[in-house]
Design an enzyme around this catalytic site. Sequence first.
Site, mmCIF file in Angstrom:
data_model
loop_
_atom_site.group_PDB
_atom_site.id
_atom_site.type_symbol
_atom_site.label_atom_id
_atom_site.label_comp_id
_atom_site.label_asym_id
_atom_site.label_seq_id
_atom_site.Cartn_x
_atom_site.Cartn_y
_atom_site.Cartn_z
ATOM 1 N N CYS A 1 3.130 1.700 2.956
ATOM 2 C CA CYS A 1 4.268 0.781 3.041
ATOM 3 C C CYS A 1 5.397 1.298 2.158
ATOM 4 O O CYS A 1 6.573 1.179 2.492
ATOM 5 C CB CYS A 1 3.866 -0.621 2.596
ATOM 6 N N CYS B 1 0.847 -1.190 0.000
ATOM 7 C CA CYS B 1 0.000 0.000 0.000
ATOM 8 C C CYS B 1 0.889 1.248 0.000
ATOM 9 O O CYS B 1 2.083 1.150 0.246
ATOM 10 C CB CYS B 1 -0.898 -0.014 1.237
#
Lengths: 86, 328
Positions: free
Chosen positions: A23, A20
């Site tokens: 991240c 995501c």
Amino acid sequence: MAMNNIYIMSKVIKILGTGCPKCKSMTGVVNDVVSENAIDATIEKVEDIMEIMKFNVLTTPALVIDDVIAIKGRVPSKDEVLALLN
Amino acid sequence: MFDWLQHFADWVIYAVFQVGAETHLGTALNFFVYDTLKILILLFFIVFLMGIVNAYFPVERLKDYLNKKKLYGLEYLFSSIFGAVTPFCSCSSVPLFIGFVQGGIPLGVTFAFLITSPLVNEVAVAMFLGMFGIKATLIYVVSGIALGTIGGWLLGKFNLEPLLSDWVKKILDNKMQQAAYKEEKQTFYQRLPEITRGAWDIVKGVLLYVIIGIAIGAAMHGYVPENFFNQYLGGGEWWTVPLAVLVAVPMYANAAGIVPVVQVFVAKGVPLGTAIAFMMATVGLSIPEATLLKKVMSLKMIAIYFGVVTLFIIFSGYLFNILLYRFG
């Protein structure tokens, strides 16, 4: 840290997250800190959910340094990561 | 509250660019400038607030609380509210799902979280607030949380545990301990820059969708005749709500892009309840979400989950239309 040899050994950094945006920003921050400060460390991105769940974290991204979870569910600042690595 | 912004938009379009206030182009451009700025301000403000809530939300403690306390059904509501305040990023949903089930929380309570998590998110709330006002936003949030609560409870009655993926079942069988965890406490002021940056990242991420959505909306506002949709979707035929929902389920539109377009549909005659149901189906259920869930549950379980939530959204659509028609 109980282990004394940790300062001699290269650190193993793991970034847990399924890819995501958060991240990715965590990976960016960690990469920058390691290269800017010439820290002896390997950075591993753990994107497989089964592997991530072995750490039993509830929120991603998570930062794991030498098998100890240091940050869960948020993107740290550079200063914070540097402090964690020293 | 946003009067100054309207003055600004009037000034930019009518005075600086000299586009006439009575022309279609003038109205459309004015609408675009005003709405884009208003939405971006609201978006940043709400995302930032949710960022602070999230930074301090005691996820692990909530998990233990849901697991240990006897809550007489309230656990579904708590789990659903928790889903509403968790971040927009759907990739955390799967680790949370597994963590909950593994922590001994019933599957239905976990589903309550899973339903509300994408359905009620800060971007959708900000967009709704900006485009439909406080009343429609409250209907959206409250009914979203209610839908998660009741949907989770119903799914819990189905005993779906055997339909979880094998590796998840294996995890459930041998309880794992969390890996060693050591986190330095950070003060609020230490965390504030990161929270601000996180909010800014989310706003930047949806910026393009906001602009495109509002641009399409602005163009439609100026050119689609009043009550245009009345003859197609606004007549209150029984099939309009299910049609709107079924079209929306496989659609994966960012809430930021879809709300401004939906707003025009409402302005031109589509009932608000139908529009809210459409929005819920767009953000609440999507193919990418199904792909993520495929890792933790079987196709059959995903189908049951999507089916139940779809039916509930259709039902809510009818309910909104009746309520808004009677009391609106």
